[in-house]
Write an enzyme that holds these catalytic residues in place. Structure first.
Site, mmCIF file in Angstrom:
data_model
loop_
_atom_site.group_PDB
_atom_site.id
_atom_site.type_symbol
_atom_site.label_atom_id
_atom_site.label_comp_id
_atom_site.label_asym_id
_atom_site.label_seq_id
_atom_site.Cartn_x
_atom_site.Cartn_y
_atom_site.Cartn_z
ATOM 1 N N ASP A 62 0.869 -1.175 0.000
ATOM 2 C CA ASP A 62 0.000 0.000 0.000
ATOM 3 C C ASP A 62 0.902 1.219 0.000
ATOM 4 O O ASP A 62 1.547 1.526 1.006
ATOM 5 C CB ASP A 62 -0.892 -0.006 1.242
ATOM 6 N N ASN A 89 1.920 2.080 -10.849
ATOM 7 C CA ASN A 89 0.577 2.126 -11.409
ATOM 8 C C ASN A 89 -0.471 2.599 -10.402
ATOM 9 O O ASN A 89 -1.482 3.174 -10.790
ATOM 10 C CB ASN A 89 0.202 0.733 -11.934
ATOM 11 N N GLN A 105 -10.400 17.169 -2.428
ATOM 12 C CA GLN A 105 -10.062 16.316 -3.567
ATOM 13 C C GLN A 105 -8.596 16.500 -3.963
ATOM 14 O O GLN A 105 -7.891 15.533 -4.272
ATOM 15 C CB GLN A 105 -10.965 16.625 -4.756
ATOM 16 N N TYR A 192 -7.018 15.606 -10.679
ATOM 17 C CA TYR A 192 -6.328 14.424 -11.213
ATOM 18 C C TYR A 192 -5.285 14.845 -12.239
ATOM 19 O O TYR A 192 -4.173 14.306 -12.273
ATOM 20 C CB TYR A 192 -7.351 13.479 -11.847
ATOM 21 N N VAL A 194 -3.624 17.723 -12.433
ATOM 22 C CA VAL A 194 -2.459 18.310 -11.768
ATOM 23 C C VAL A 194 -1.588 17.223 -11.148
ATOM 24 O O VAL A 194 -0.356 17.274 -11.226
ATOM 25 C CB VAL A 194 -2.894 19.334 -10.703
#
Length: 281
Positions: A62, A89, A105, A192, A194
């Site tokens: 993780d 990934n 966010q 996302y 950025v």
């Protein structure tokens, strides 16, 4: 200690990561590690691949948990001796209808996609073997042109940019988002994007730093295409196998590319150009 080549794919129990593991099992001459945050889901993915005739290894990993990354590094170092291919990934994205404030966010997205990916690299890079390959999963939205401000683009593309300075810029975006001024400051309105621009810029810096070690390690960043996964609500027209194509190409050597932005069709794209290619997938 094994002398077998070792490939590691983070966040690979499903989606593009899973397909990259599958592709490496087919073509990579070595041992492939499927990793995931949740051990149960990871084992399910391992069993699915074994039914297809493949035999990947599994380890819990993780990237949002520093202790997990350290444990993984220590395990690989003790049992395998090092890593030959590292595919970063693991990533997250809020849905388009998410109700969380933009500042939240931004903080959550960049924590995983930029800061914790950077930390995982800092922990794992010391055990990269000579001639190794690092592949960072970026995005069409990770192209520099998606940053609106010319001043910010200049800072992000500065050849002398350091990891510390890049991290300062990423923190500035988070603060701007929390203050509600991120659009007028020229970041755009998609956290996302950025996060992936940050990862793209980081890849270039990482290549420059690794070049100094004279170990012939390659770092490239890739846009896998618009792929039908959980992250895209399965709207992407490309299959996960198509999304895995360019990352696997790079993992296998990728024509000795270094520090390049690679498109889903394995072509090299100019990250600095005013516009990305028209074909996003």
């Amino acid at each position: 200690m094994s002398l077998t080549k070792v490939a590691v794919v983070t966040g690979s129990n499903k989606g593009i990561g899973y397909a990259i593991v599958k592709g490496l099992c087919e073509k990579f001459d070595g041992k492939v590690y499927l990793t995931s945050r949740d051990e149960g889901r990871g084992q399910v993915a391992i069993n699915e691949l074994k039914k297809l005739g493949f035999n990947p290894a599994f380890h819990q990993l993780d990237i949002d948990d520093e202790e997990s990354v350290v444990k993984f590094r220590d395990y690989i170092k003790a049992h395998e001796g090092g890593i030959d291919v590292l595919v970063n990934n693991a990533a997250i994205a809020f849905k388009s209808n998410a109700t969380e404030p933009t500042g939240i966010q931004a903080e959550v997205t960049l924590k995983t996609n930029y800061f914790n990916t950077l930390r995982a690299c800092e922990i794992l890079f010391p055990i990269l073997r000579p001639n190794g390959q690092v592949i960072n999963l970026s995005s069409y939205l990770g192209h520099l042109s998606h940053i609106q401000s010319p001043e910010l683009r200049a800072k992000l593309s500065d050849p002398s940019l350091t990891k510390e300075q890049l991290s300062e810029l990423m923190n500035q975006f988070i603060q701007d988002a929390k203050n509600g001024v991120h659009i007028e400051r020229g970041w755009g309105n998609f956290t996302y994007s950025v996060s992936k621009v940050g990862l793209s810029a980081l890849s270039i810096i990482q290549q420059k730093e690794l070049d100094k070690e004279n170990k012939n390690i390659s770092v490239n960043f890739v846009h896998p295409g618009y792929v039908g996964t959980d992250m895209t609500d399965f709207k992407g027209p490309s299959t996960i196998e198509q999304g895995a194509s360019a990352p696997v190409f790079l993992a296998l050597g990728g024509h000795n590319l270094k520090g390049q932005f690679v498109w889903f069709d394995s072509s090299v794209v100019d990250w600095y150009s005013p516009k990305p290619p028209n074909n996003a997938y």
